[in-house]
Design an enzyme around this catalytic site. Sequence first.
Site, PDB file in Angstrom:
ATOM      1  N   LYS A   1       0.856  -1.202   0.000  1.00  5.64           N
ATOM      2  CA  LYS A   1       0.000   0.000   0.000  1.00  5.64           C
ATOM      3  C   LYS A   1       0.889   1.248   0.000  1.00  5.64           C
ATOM      4  O   LYS A   1       1.843   1.343   0.782  1.00  5.64           O
ATOM      5  CB  LYS A   1      -0.886  -0.031   1.237  1.00  5.64           C
ATOM      6  CG  LYS A   1      -1.638   1.250   1.507  1.00  5.64           C
ATOM      7  CD  LYS A   1      -3.087   1.148   1.118  1.00  5.64           C
ATOM      8  CE  LYS A   1      -3.832   2.418   1.534  1.00  5.64           C
ATOM      9  NZ  LYS A   1      -5.135   2.530   0.900  1.00  5.64           N
TER      10      LYS A   1
ATOM     11  N   CYS B   1      -3.351   7.712  -8.667  1.00  2.00           N
ATOM     12  CA  CYS B   1      -4.506   7.878  -7.781  1.00  2.00           C
ATOM     13  C   CYS B   1      -5.338   9.099  -8.192  1.00  2.00           C
ATOM     14  O   CYS B   1      -4.813  10.211  -8.227  1.00  2.00           O
ATOM     15  CB  CYS B   1      -4.017   8.025  -6.343  1.00  2.00           C
ATOM     16  SG  CYS B   1      -5.359   8.018  -5.165  1.00  2.00           S
TER      17      CYS B   1
ATOM     18  N   LYS C   1       3.252   3.354 -12.297  1.00  3.36           N
ATOM     19  CA  LYS C   1       1.828   2.998 -12.359  1.00  3.36           C
ATOM     20  C   LYS C   1       1.075   4.134 -13.025  1.00  3.36           C
ATOM     21  O   LYS C   1       1.087   5.276 -12.545  1.00  3.36           O
ATOM     22  CB  LYS C   1       1.267   2.720 -10.970  1.00  3.36           C
ATOM     23  CG  LYS C   1      -0.173   2.191 -11.005  1.00  3.36           C
ATOM     24  CD  LYS C   1      -0.573   1.560  -9.685  1.00  3.36           C
ATOM     25  CE  LYS C   1      -1.989   1.044  -9.713  1.00  3.36           C
ATOM     26  NZ  LYS C   1      -2.363   0.404  -8.448  1.00  3.36           N
TER      27      LYS C   1
END
Lengths: 423, 440
Positions: free
Chosen positions: A45, A134, A172
């Site tokens: 995480k 995100c 990512k």
Amino acid sequence: MADLRANTGGIRSPNPFWLASAPPTNSGDQIKRAFDAGWGGAVWKTLGSPIQNVSSRFGALNFRGTRAVGFNNIELITDRPLEVNFREIVDVKKHYPDNAVIVSLMVETEEEWRDIIKRSIDAGADGLELNFGCPHGMCERGMGSAVGQEPKINERITSWAVGYSTVPVLVKLTPNVSDILPHGRAAQRGGAHGVSLINTIKSIIGVDIDRFVLEPRVAGLSTNGGYCGAAVKPIALHMVAQLARDHEFQLPISGIGGISNWRDAVEFLLLGSSSVQVCTEVMLRGYRVVEDMIEGLNTYMDEKGIANLDGLVGKAIPSYSEWGNLDLNYDTVAKINPSSCIGCQLCMVACMDGAHQCIHPNPDGTRVPFVDESECVGCNLCQIVCPVPGCITLEEVKDRLPPASWNDHVEHGAALREKKGVH
Amino acid sequence: MPDSSPSLPPDRSETVFEDFKPAYDEKQALVEANRCLYCFDAPCQTACPTHIDIAGFIRKIATGNTRGSAKTILDSNILGMSCARVCPVEVLCVGECVHNHQDVPPIAIGKLQRYATDKALEEGWQFFEAGAPTGKRVALIGGGPASLAAAHQLRRYGHGVTIFEARERLGGLNTNGVAPYKLRADDALAEVDYVLAIGGIEVQTGVAVGGPGGSSFADLERDYDAIFLGIGLGADSVMKVPGADLAGIHGAVAFIEAFKTGTVDLEGVTHAAVIGGGNTAVDCVRELLGLGVPCVQMVYRGDEAGMSGYEHEWDEAKIEGAQAVWRAMPLAFEGAGRVAGVRCAALDDQKKPTGREFTVPAALVLLAIGQSKLGALVAGLPGIALNNGRIVVDEGGATGRSRYYAGGDCANGGKEVVNAVAEGKAAANTIHHHLTNGRE
């Protein structure tokens, strides 16, 4: 037994199934249990300056009685002290040296990147994943997708990270862009060893129609979240394949987005992913789902005579072409098997209302509908709505014109067949 | 809401029974509703005598539109609540569910219909208003499902209606005759009140048309524009064999009415026999077992394959402990003052006596061998034709006599509640057509 060992940009794992950076990888105890269950790797995480989360964080899209076909969240990165996370990483690597532990990171300044990369590698990280994806919360602070949407910033931060890292670095990527290619290429220019995609999609999962408030509700307000789960798989497959078939882009890919079982994983592998990451299905069903993922993939590969993942990765990419190259003379028609038809007539109403009006009540009075093949355009809708597997097939019409695409037609005047369904 | 009937005694015998098909709660209903394929031109709807849009009402349950679901059901069948419970769905809608063709359990349509209609009754949702008054009046003789459905439909058209019921309570067999594990009398009366809530349905109970103190047909012809006959069937058939007047021998329908609306005393009855092989006989067997009789035997002339009772209901009865004596013809009832046994002749495959005789022990005997037809009541009205005691009607429920219509058991000889509803509604539509001179 097929060889399931995976390698994405130098990050090796006993199988291609990794847990994505998310609540299931929030702590060392969780990841140890996941590795015990069979997961090949885990992306920790996201670490950064610990945040404060809201209460009420997840929302789900239910459809026809199936819960959570889509899912979203407004949770942020880790809210646990960094030293606790690093201590747990050391412990996990000590007990599970063969499993891949990739640490997801998200900080702001170059100094912060340098510091957190060093600490992660010192703790035993096998690789790093830069969270440029995100789409909620962190992006308001100039991080996450705010980075991933700007190729120049992506490239610059990637080059910092690669410069400070002694282990492979994955970037990512966010899907909240109109075209994924500039962003994958930017990561490549920055020196990344691979990319992982997709992160979640900016979304509003629903509205509470009694309170007139978005979901998930935080007191009287809410905000857009990140969409994931089974429903996003088609978007993810497209973005993965876009990169995999790009001649300029050459990095390995860790595929993410709606992977719920081994079949989904095979699709990602065939479109160029060398590992896959899973979150939502684990949140909904627990770590134990990996047992079937491993067994299913193994059985599939054995039945296909495929020895290792190299025999799968990217093998469907050659089939991904432009519309203009598709054969306009290819002709299929729907056939209904009367012995398995149950007479629901969903194909008929779908064809009449939603397609090309070629399925009609059977003149013989039975409830097996009649397909007017002279009008059937082979659209597949009947097969899609049919509740009986294998009852409706689309069969190729023989004795047709030679193949001819739109491009062939425009460039060389290739002959096209007569149109159907244009009554 | 109007009070249709005198209250039922709270301790009546039927209250020992529980629902044999328990109601769905919300989560169960949603799971089942989402299994429905939403067929086009659905076979279940075709199989329903009242042609409820079943796929439509199930989809509405699945989307949380329970109110709309109930309206869809009740628009086609105002007695949808009782039909949901008492319909032999296995041979109607559920029997036609396409899932049967792929060996998947069919949709529990009855339970879903009950889910929506129970909610409508509990919440008092009313969907239909009486039409603007037309000045026309219709008399409905008999207060069972056929007349109730007809009366409600006629009120929607704006016609005035009066129901004449010889018993104290409305509802017909729903109140007095349906097996209590399917529908209890208090629920039947609640539905009657729900139907009457449309307003303007006058009710006269306790007096028989043509009987002492009641209106004559001539009175009705004078005071009403149309007359609907929903008079059902008559008394239980009796067996003219020795011992038929012994105590403990009852007609099945009369006995059922006794324990549904009051109490029966079965103290000391260890053995009972039910004569017959139809659905009433099967009901009686299950009811006696439920009321605590340890040994209940159905005595039938034919064999299991030949009985007219529904197979799925007899299967349930066997699970509950039912026994049967096949190929047996009662010759006499034995006993001193009270019946103690049924003397039977054994029959062969052609239902001919084999010469062997035996006695089935029974301190209680129910005769479920049919009911008399009431057609004779109207036989004196020129134009009304009878066929085997049934009133002959055309497809729209019209008799051969002007302004007379009929539906339900008196016309069909004894079918399901849903048939009575369909026939009552069809007759109401025909009456409306005639009363408006074909303009509507």
